[in-house]
Design an enzyme around this catalytic site. Sequence first.
Site, PDB file in Angstrom:
ATOM      1  N   TYR A 183       0.821  -1.208   0.000  1.00  0.00           N
ATOM      2  CA  TYR A 183       0.000   0.000   0.000  1.00  0.00           C
ATOM      3  C   TYR A 183       0.861   1.268   0.000  1.00  0.00           C
ATOM      4  O   TYR A 183       0.643   2.164  -0.819  1.00  0.00           O
ATOM      5  CB  TYR A 183      -0.968  -0.005   1.191  1.00  0.00           C
ATOM      6  CG  TYR A 183      -2.298  -0.669   0.903  1.00  0.00           C
ATOM      7  CD1 TYR A 183      -2.395  -1.689  -0.054  1.00  0.00           C
ATOM      8  CD2 TYR A 183      -3.459  -0.312   1.576  1.00  0.00           C
ATOM      9  CE1 TYR A 183      -3.593  -2.310  -0.321  1.00  0.00           C
ATOM     10  CE2 TYR A 183      -4.668  -0.938   1.318  1.00  0.00           C
ATOM     11  CZ  TYR A 183      -4.731  -1.932   0.368  1.00  0.00           C
ATOM     12  OH  TYR A 183      -5.930  -2.552   0.095  1.00  0.00           O
ATOM     13  N   GLU A 190       1.790   6.347  -7.026  1.00  0.00           N
ATOM     14  CA  GLU A 190       0.685   7.152  -7.554  1.00  0.00           C
ATOM     15  C   GLU A 190       0.957   8.640  -7.386  1.00  0.00           C
ATOM     16  O   GLU A 190       0.746   9.438  -8.309  1.00  0.00           O
ATOM     17  CB  GLU A 190      -0.615   6.758  -6.852  1.00  0.00           C
ATOM     18  CG  GLU A 190      -1.112   5.361  -7.202  1.00  0.00           C
ATOM     19  CD  GLU A 190      -2.258   4.906  -6.314  1.00  0.00           C
ATOM     20  OE1 GLU A 190      -2.949   5.776  -5.739  1.00  0.00           O
ATOM     21  OE2 GLU A 190      -2.472   3.685  -6.178  1.00  0.00           O
TER      22      GLU A 190
END
Length: 260
Positions: A183, A190
């Site tokens: 994560y 991102e």
Amino acid sequence: RDILFRRKRRQKDMVGLTKTYLLSYNLALAVAWLFVVVATLAEPNPNAVYDTVRPILLWAQTAAVLEIGHAFFGIVKSPVALTFFQVFSREWTLWVMLVLTPETRVANVDAIGAVVNAVVPSWAAARVEVPIKMDVNAKTLCIAWGVTEVVRYLFYFFRVLNPKREPPKVLVWLRYTLFLVLYPLGVASELALAHASLEPLAKSKILDVLQMPNAINVSLHGPTLMGVFMCCYLPLWPLLFSYMLKQRRKVLGATKRKTR
């Protein structure tokens, strides 16, 4: 009695159709993401990863939009808001950054250095020596997304296949452990690609769908929209991560108690 019998029959048929659909959906996407992972790892050049996995990546990630409907209509028990945020952030990253902004496909950002520059005042940043470097790019993004999704979809596949039995223990452990690393890696990738898209978006104006002057006196500026997207991570990503931590304690804690 006939009406009641037909109603129960229809309900049973719907349950069967839903189960078949979810099994097919989860298995197909597990296989698709496995291809993404294998192809990504096999590609030594990070700048060529997107072109290598593009067709299957577009299909696999776009299909995840259906999960918002799954949660909303109660087909699966998932929080609608968190599901929407997770899927939307992925789709935005895929279509706005990678598809519409080709420069992000070859962007390489030192994640640790970026954090240091963001935290340390500019006058002191030059004096700070960071002993390690971690580049994030399209390759780290595909690895983080891909491994996460292979485990997640296989986990759901086995849970739907036999609701009365737990999925294989190794899948349960991977599902609630790998996210601790994947994560943060995914989010770092991102955000790195989002930052790399700011200048190209300003030049291309591809997101400037509303420009002044206009009848409603509102403008939409691409880099500003991307900045808002990046800022949304501050409150929402910790919420998602804490939800997964809570689920990890709940599931793995229950597994330990059963084995005693």
